[in-house]
Write an enzyme that holds these catalytic residues in place. Structure first.
Site, PDB file in Angstrom:
ATOM      1  N   ASP A 184       0.822  -1.354  -0.050  1.00 13.56           N
ATOM      2  CA  ASP A 184      -0.088  -0.205  -0.071  1.00 13.56           C
ATOM      3  C   ASP A 184       1.029   1.280  -0.050  1.00 13.56           C
ATOM      4  O   ASP A 184       2.092   1.157  -0.094  1.00 13.56           O
ATOM      5  CB  ASP A 184      -0.888  -0.219   1.299  1.00 13.56           C
ATOM      6  CG  ASP A 184      -2.122   0.487   0.982  1.00 13.56           C
ATOM      7  OD1 ASP A 184      -2.311   1.402   0.246  1.00 13.56           O
ATOM      8  OD2 ASP A 184      -3.333   0.357   1.604  1.00 13.56           O
ATOM      9  N   ASP A 239      -9.883   3.918  -3.486  1.00 14.53           N
ATOM     10  CA  ASP A 239     -10.573   2.470  -3.058  1.00 14.53           C
ATOM     11  C   ASP A 239     -12.009   2.490  -3.832  1.00 14.53           C
ATOM     12  O   ASP A 239     -12.800   3.613  -3.569  1.00 14.53           O
ATOM     13  CB  ASP A 239     -10.723   2.477  -1.474  1.00 14.53           C
ATOM     14  CG  ASP A 239      -9.193   2.451  -0.853  1.00 14.53           C
ATOM     15  OD1 ASP A 239      -8.054   2.332  -1.716  1.00 14.53           O
ATOM     16  OD2 ASP A 239      -9.243   2.328   0.413  1.00 14.53           O
TER      17      ASP A 239
HETATM   18  C1  GLA Z   1      -5.817   1.575   1.682  1.00 16.69           C
HETATM   19  C2  GLA Z   1      -6.167   0.617   0.345  1.00 16.69           C
HETATM   20  C3  GLA Z   1      -7.087  -0.300   0.426  1.00 16.69           C
HETATM   21  C4  GLA Z   1      -6.901  -1.242   1.812  1.00 16.69           C
HETATM   22  C5  GLA Z   1      -6.793  -0.182   3.087  1.00 16.69           C
HETATM   23  C6  GLA Z   1      -6.258  -0.938   4.346  1.00 16.69           C
HETATM   24  O1  GLA Z   1      -6.913   2.330   1.888  1.00 16.69           O
HETATM   25  O2  GLA Z   1      -6.096   1.515  -0.984  1.00 16.69           O
HETATM   26  O3  GLA Z   1      -7.113  -1.108  -0.397  1.00 16.69           O
HETATM   27  O4  GLA Z   1      -5.786  -1.924   1.729  1.00 16.69           O
HETATM   28  O5  GLA Z   1      -5.752   0.657   2.742  1.00 16.69           O
HETATM   29  O6  GLA Z   1      -6.059   0.017   5.296  1.00 16.69           O
END
Ligand code: GLA
Length: 686
Positions: A184, A239
């Site tokens: 990430d 996301d």
């Molecule tokens: C970010 C990523 C997500 C998920 C969250 C976890 O937002 O883009 O896909 O992995 O972190 O905290």
């Protein structure tokens, strides 16, 4: 008698042209950033080493990741991961191709151990991570884990990230038998992304264990231009959320990146939300269809232990999975896009084409293409297999369907010498494919259905039927049958449709079927189609502010159309007071271009007035054009306006119009920061 309201009105989203898929950087970064994200992403960067060509992820990875189902909640634990691995085997998902069972954030403790290693959370994983990985492996599956290329991961709890611990963490993961790492982007200290992601690539490589490497920097540094050399897949957007708006905007952002995908290197529009409950099954089928045609990773993001049969049926559709997993590894390309109707084509290894007819709009529309446009060689006829209804038909070339709102028809088309064995493809639609029938309750409204034979062969004893909900009356007022339905000779049937008096404003489905016999002694073939009719809200009366009048339809790129406030961000009602060049307006609408708002006037109004401009909330950005349409006619236009333009007074003569449409286009220069105001928006009616 036809009422004035029953006339077919013009299409929504007419200004949502091909260029509309270049989204603002802010959209790609996720919510809350529309006005804060810099306009231009960094120039195309370059990674410094050879291609990542290690034979991994030659087709898009398939599996499970818990994040969309549970986030950081306590249900994410060893029992869940083991349960999913069990289910992969028992439900047939493993046999269908799902392989990776992956942990996302929240598996670790907030502090590293004395030796500097990450420590599994002993409550969630009392037997450690290796033991759960071993369990997953014992089922013949693969195991994945997560951390962030930063000092901490993304969860608010703040678990340790991998930045400056790359080799130690990679070694630990390899010792646990990890086969997949999602890396990430949170808390990255501003360190260069390519540098951060390359360091972990090299650390993973140094472990000697084959590990699929999933780069999750949300598309911020255009990873499609450099990440082929660094990882096997890279997130292209912020996301995904379990909402239609989120799904729609992610599809818009990911489609234009087709050229960058190839075996071992995939655009990742994020994990699946199918089964999490925020969308309809039609929308979830679109989700799965579009991920498949975009050759996206298929990581199930719902808790399969409590899933519905409908969810399982979507996720286990092997025909759709085969499109995703096709070994040519091409991402489908948009070959046409108009007013929210997309045709996406993916060339497949056996020469066939997967074709998605995707309807992004809020009502059923016809989406069409041809075998030729899809790149297929000339042939007398083609075989068309619908991957959801599982019917196989022959077509002389046209591939066309009435697609429900937010729906996708996914077909596989190819040449086949046995084409005469299949029934001809017969489409059922409405007379004006781009139009919507406006219907008045308590009275008879005409609706025309059209059954068209796109095949080479005739269909015998064609019969069309149209039904509506309880209390509605539907009656054919012209012939609904024909002894022989020949190609090129559509059967048009006019129906009298009477909704019960008092039917509330809204969109209502009419379900049509056409049945026909493909040849002697065979079963009838049936095509079903849903057509939408609309009971409009009451027309305004007297002098009114349009921000107090119900919409017939309303679209805006970033967040909903806001009443009496500016666009703000993506959430409803998050705008500020409407402000143009320092003047604040109490009434009006705030939108983000491209935007279309329709009002039903029923021929009862005379003129519309507004003060229009770019809202001050975008600082020195933004350029838009305002238009007012009365039915099919443009009756006022502002010309291009920027944040620097003074507020512009717009007056439009709308006398006699059934519907008016207020459109804002991006001014021809992209959509970033195009926050537009229809301030002091008034209408005068009888
Ligand atoms: C970010 C990523 C997500 C998920 C969250 C976890 O937002 O883009 O896909 O992995 O972190 O905290």
């Amino acid at each position: 008698m036809p009422s004035p309201a029953s006339r077919l009105c013009r299409r929504v989203l007419a200004t949502f042209a091909v260029t509309a898929i270049a989204l603002p950087a802010a959209l790609l970064a996720g919510p809350g950033t529309a006005a804060a994200t810099p306009l231009a992403p960094p120039a195309a960067p370059k990674a410094d080493t050879a291609l990542l060509d290690d034979g991994l992820a030659l087709t898009p990875p398939m599996g499970f990741n818990h994040w969309n189902a549970t986030n950081c909640r306590a249900e994410f634990n060893e029992a869940m991961i083991k349960g999913i691995a069990d289910l992969f085997v028992t439900s047939g998902l493993k046999a269908a191709g799902y392989q990776y069972v992956n942990l996302d954030d929240c598996w670790a403790l907030p502090q590293r151990g004395a030796d500097g290693n990450l420590v599994p959370d002993p409550v969630r994983f009392p037997n450690g991570i290796k033991s759960v990985g071993d369990y997953v492996h014992s089922k013949g599956l693969k195991f994945g884990i997560y951390t962030s290329a930063g000092t901490k991961t993304c969860a608010d709890e703040g678990f340790p990230g991998g930045l400056d611990h790359e080799q130690q963490d990679a070694n630990l993961f390899a010792s646990w038998g990890v086969d997949y790492l999602k890396y990430d982007n949170c808390n990255n200290t501003g360190t260069d992304a390519i540098q951060r992601y390359t360091k972990m690539r090299d650390a993973l490589k140094a472990t000697g264990r084959p590990i699929v490497y999933s780069i999750c920097e949300w598309g911020e540094n255009k990873p499609w231009l450099w990440a082929q050399e660094v990882g096997h897949l890279w997130r292209t957007t912020g996301d995904i959320r379990d909402t239609w708006d989120s799904l729609k905007s992610i599809i818009q952002a990911n489609l234009p990146l087709a050229q960058h995908a190839k075996p071992g290197a995939w655009n990742d529009p994020d994990m699946l939300q199918i089964g999490n409950g925020g969308m309809t099954d039609t929308e979830y089928r679109t989700h799965f269809s579009m991920w498949a045609i975009m050759a996206a990773p298929l990581l199930i993001g719902s808790d399969l232990r409590t899933t519905t049969p409908a969810t399982m049926e979507i996720l286990a559709n092997r025909d759709v999975i085969a499109v995703d997993q096709d070994r040519l590894g091409l991402q489908g390309e948009v070959i046409s896009q108009q007013a929210g109707k997309y045709v996406v084509v993916k060339r497949l290894a056996n020469g066939e084409r997967a074709i998605a007819l995707y309807n992004e709009t809020d009502r059923a529309v016809t989406v069409s293409t041809t075998a030729k446009a899809a790149g297929l060689p000339k042939a007398p006829a083609y075989k068309v297999r619908d991957l959801w209804t599982k019917t196989t038909r022959e077509t002389a070339g046209v591939i066309s369907a009435m697609v429900p709102a937010h729906g996708t028809v996914l077909v596989r088309v190819g040449t086949d010498p046995r084409w005469p064995l299949y029934p001809p493809a017969v489409e059922l639609g409405v007379a004006t494919p781009d139009a919507r029938a406006l219907i008045e309750p308590g009275t008879s409204n005409p609706v025309t259905s059209v059954a068209t034979n796109h095949g080479k062969l005739p269909g015998a004893f064609a019969k069309v039927d149209l039904r509506a909900g309880t209390g509605w009356k539907v009656k054919a007022t012209s012939p609904a049958t024909r002894p022989v339905l020949l190609p090129g000779k559509p059967l048009r049937t006019t129906w009298s449709v009477t909704p019960p008096a008092g039917t509330k404003p809204g969109t209502y489905p009419l379900t049509g079927t056409v049945s026909y016999y493909p040849g002697q002694g065979k079963q009838p073939s049936v095509t079903t189609a849903t057509m939408d009719v609309v009971v409009p809200p009451p027309a305004p009366t007297g002098a009114a502010y349009l921000s107090d009048v119900p919409f017939l339809s309303a679209t805006s790129l970033w967040g909903p159309v806001e009443r009496d406030r500016s666009n703000g961000e993506q959430d409803p009602a998050d705008g500020k007071p409407i402000t143009i060049r320092g003047t604040v307006y109490a009434k009006g609408l705030g939108v983000h271009a491209p935007s279309d708002i329709e009002y039903y006037l029923g021929g009862k109004c005379t003129n519309v007035k507004a003060v229009v401009g770019v809202d001050d909330e975008v600082g020195d950005h933004g350029s838009v054009t305002f238009e007012v349409w009365a039915d099919e006619k443009k009756v006022a236009e502002s010309g291009p306006l920027t944040n620097a333009s003074p507020a512009h007074s717009l007056t439009a003569d709308v006398a006699g119009a059934t519907v008016i449409r207020l459109a804002v286009t991006d001014g021809g220069d992209g959509q970033s920061y195009d926050h537009a105001d229809w301030a002091d928006l008034k209408i005068t009616c009888a």
